[in-house]
Design an enzyme around this catalytic site. Structure first.
Site, PDB file in Angstrom:
ATOM      1  CE  LYS A  42       1.293   4.573   8.125  1.00 53.09           C
ATOM      2  NZ  LYS A  42      -0.132   5.069   7.652  1.00 53.09           N
ATOM      3  CE1 TYR A  74      -3.612   2.442   0.632  1.00 55.67           C
ATOM      4  CE2 TYR A  74      -2.428   3.212   2.318  1.00 55.67           C
ATOM      5  CZ  TYR A  74      -3.332   3.381   1.518  1.00 55.67           C
ATOM      6  OH  TYR A  74      -4.389   4.511   1.391  1.00 55.67           O
ATOM      7  CG  ASP A 127       5.927   4.326   0.653  1.00 59.23           C
ATOM      8  OD1 ASP A 127       6.106   5.052   1.614  1.00 59.23           O
ATOM      9  OD2 ASP A 127       4.848   3.940   0.356  1.00 59.23           O
TER      10      ASP A 127
HETATM   11  C1  LIG Z   1       3.788   2.575   3.066  1.00 57.50           C
HETATM   12  C2  LIG Z   1       2.834   3.369   2.987  1.00 57.50           C
HETATM   13  N1  LIG Z   1       2.619   4.453   1.961  1.00 57.50           N
HETATM   14  C3  LIG Z   1       1.875   5.464   1.916  1.00 57.50           C
HETATM   15  C4  LIG Z   1       0.836   5.446   2.972  1.00 57.50           C
HETATM   16  C5  LIG Z   1      -0.269   6.450   2.792  1.00 57.50           C
HETATM   17  O1  LIG Z   1       0.027   7.423   4.009  1.00 57.50           O
HETATM   18  P1  LIG Z   1      -1.264   8.241   4.424  1.00 57.50           P
HETATM   19  O2  LIG Z   1      -2.186   7.553   5.024  1.00 57.50           O
HETATM   20  O3  LIG Z   1      -0.669   9.229   5.362  1.00 57.50           O
HETATM   21  O4  LIG Z   1      -1.711   8.979   3.261  1.00 57.50           O
HETATM   22  C6  LIG Z   1       0.793   4.505   3.725  1.00 57.50           C
HETATM   23  C7  LIG Z   1      -0.545   4.526   4.929  1.00 57.50           C
HETATM   24  O5  LIG Z   1      -0.763   3.615   5.523  1.00 57.50           O
HETATM   25  C8  LIG Z   1       1.776   3.609   4.053  1.00 57.50           C
HETATM   26  O6  LIG Z   1       1.513   2.365   4.923  1.00 57.50           O
END
Ligand SMILES: Cc1ncc(COP(=O)(O)O)c(C=O)c1O
Length: 464
Positions: free
Chosen positions: A291, A161, A263
């Protein structure tokens, strides 16, 4: 006791569900009311729970309290955002003054500079732009990769994700019957509303499948702008990368002219001071954060190599945001990194993580459970599988009932794990040994009860 019979687990799941629902009368009433003005009664699809939504009212340190007054040790920690613990005094001290001196100017301000400088030092990447979420960070990273390479295709890992922009919402939790061949997974959009033309631009490989990665680069020669990847893979469960996969990823630029986007929305600032980049000794072209970066306030960032990020400075790539780098979020990020997430904090988190892994391993061995615990620093996951998973496809074969039972068991015995059934956790600087002990004791109690129930059901079936 390797194969868990449904007639052993299912009655326990039903009993624990009933127990949970009975503790949540106010949460259920509030959720019914919320559903009249908020679709589904929740503010994110990821907040939707099982039968009984638990409305969390407040948190302090390692604890959260729900609307019914139930107290939990919080091992969900806002999907890992709250590694500093809830309502940390250092964050309050830093953010407080911004409430009276201004929290958004929509204009350049001095607050972002020290945070960017700290990120430079942690990730070894010189240039950073702030965003307000992980979604905004990965969306910007993909656009930068496309602009830099002049190519269109994004490559991602099945089961990962990366936020909820259209190009990322592909093959996140595809069902086995729509995911296609594991060696060449189909690109499956998440839900409706994503144009097919966008989905087609996101191609998918299995985690740890080096051969598939190579063959996609051959098939799409000169078309792949970037590979976006999370290390370890954390969305389904925790999946560790093989050395060969890491090696292949580190060569996507030199061998194929594509950018590597790491990421680190979940891992950055959590698994080590310099995130997964430091942990795996990998040098990505772009890193995305969110986060834990904001110490509990909405904040994200994209950082990268000088020649890549410079195209953002020129304004040729659209990276915008009214609230980007706002004083409140920057103050929280600065305090979190300088006062809380110190080298000593990472050492302690790693020690606590290892102690959970050792305790879980001992329980799994003693009760011959078909389960594997995987821990990386503050993050951990229990996969109800006979062997450590290597990809999303492995995780699809987990024992779902047992996974839900673990989640229910923890909730009903004072450990909060997540809104929906999950067997993952994040430790925070606020956790004490007693919190870890409770988490482990709950798992131990579950293992013991499963053993007793299994012996009983075999006796009833005349097997013993
Ligand atoms: C690896 C990763 N990238 C991007 C995101 C998206 O982040 P946000 O919820 O702050 O938009 C998440 C959210 O859980 C994530 O786990």
């Amino acid at each position: 006791m390797h194969a868990r019979h449904r007639d052993t687990t299912d009655p326990l799941v039903r009993r624990e569900r009933r127990r949970l629902v009975s503790r949540l009368a106010r949460s259920r009433r509030a959720h019914a009311r919320a559903s009249r003005s908020i679709p589904g009664g929740v503010c994110s699809a990821a907040h939707a729970g099982g039968d009984a939504p638990i409305l969390i009212e407040r948190g302090r340190g390692a604890r959260v309290w729900d609307l019914d007054g139930n107290e939990y040790v919080d091992m969900h920690a806002g999907y890992g955002s709250m590694v500093a613990g809830h309502a940390h005094p250092a964050i309050a001290r830093a953010v407080g003054p911004t409430l009276s001196s201004g929290t958004c100017f929509g204009a350049p301000s001095p607050h972002a500079m020290p945070v960017a400088e700290e990120l430079r030092s942690r990730f070894g990447l010189p240039l950073w732009r702030f965003t307000n979420s992980g979604t905004e960070a990965t969306m910007a990273a993909v656009r930068i990769a496309r602009a830099f390479t002049g190519r269109s295709v994004l490559l991602k890992v099945e089961g990962a994700y990366h936020g909820h922009h259209d190009g990322a919402l592909v093959s996140v939790t595809p069902a086995a019957d729509e995911a296609g061949d594991a060696a060449a997974p189909r690109s499956v959009p998440v839900g409706d509303g994503i144009p097919e033309t966008v989905t087609r631009l996101t191609r998918v490989v299995s985690f740890n499948d080096v051969a598939a990665l190579r063959s996609l680069f051959l098939e799409l020669r000169g078309q792949i702008a970037g590979v976006i990847v999370e290390l370890p893979l954390l969305n389904p469960t925790m999946v560790l990368p093989d050395a060969a996969f890491l090696d292949a990823l580190s060569k996507v630029r030199t061998e194929h002219g594509a950018l590597l986007i790491l990421d680190e929305v979940k891992t950055g600032l959590v698994v080590a001071r310099g995130g997964a980049s430091e942990l795996y000794g990998i040098s990505p072209d772009l890193v995305t954060l969110a986060k834990a970066l904001g110490g509990g306030l909405p904040c994200g960032a994209v950082g990268g190599r000088k020649e890549v990020m410079e195209i953002v400075a020129g304004g040729c790539v659209g990276v915008y945001g009214t609230f980007n780098g706002n004083p409140a979020a920057m103050a929280a990020a600065r305090a979190s990194m300088s006062e809380i997430l110190t080298p000593a904090a990472y050492e302690r988190l790693a020690r606590m993580g290892s102690s959970v892994a050792a305790a879980f391993d001992a329980i799994i061995a003693r009760y011959e459970l078909s389960a594997v615990a995987t821990v990386v620093g503050a993050k951990g996951a229990l996969a109800m599988l006979p062997e450590r998973p290597r990809s999303y496809r492995d995780w699809l074969r987990r024992d779902r009932a047992l996974s839900e039972l673990f989640w229910l068991y923890q909730l009903n015995r004072g450990v909060y794990l997540s809104p929906a059934p999950s067997t993952k956790w994040t430790l925070t600087v606020a956790h004490e040994q007693a919190d870890i002990d409770r988490f482990v004791a709950n798992f131990h109690e579950l293992a013991r009860e499963l053993q007793q129930a299994s012996v009983w059901s075999r006796r009833c079936a005349g097997a013993e």
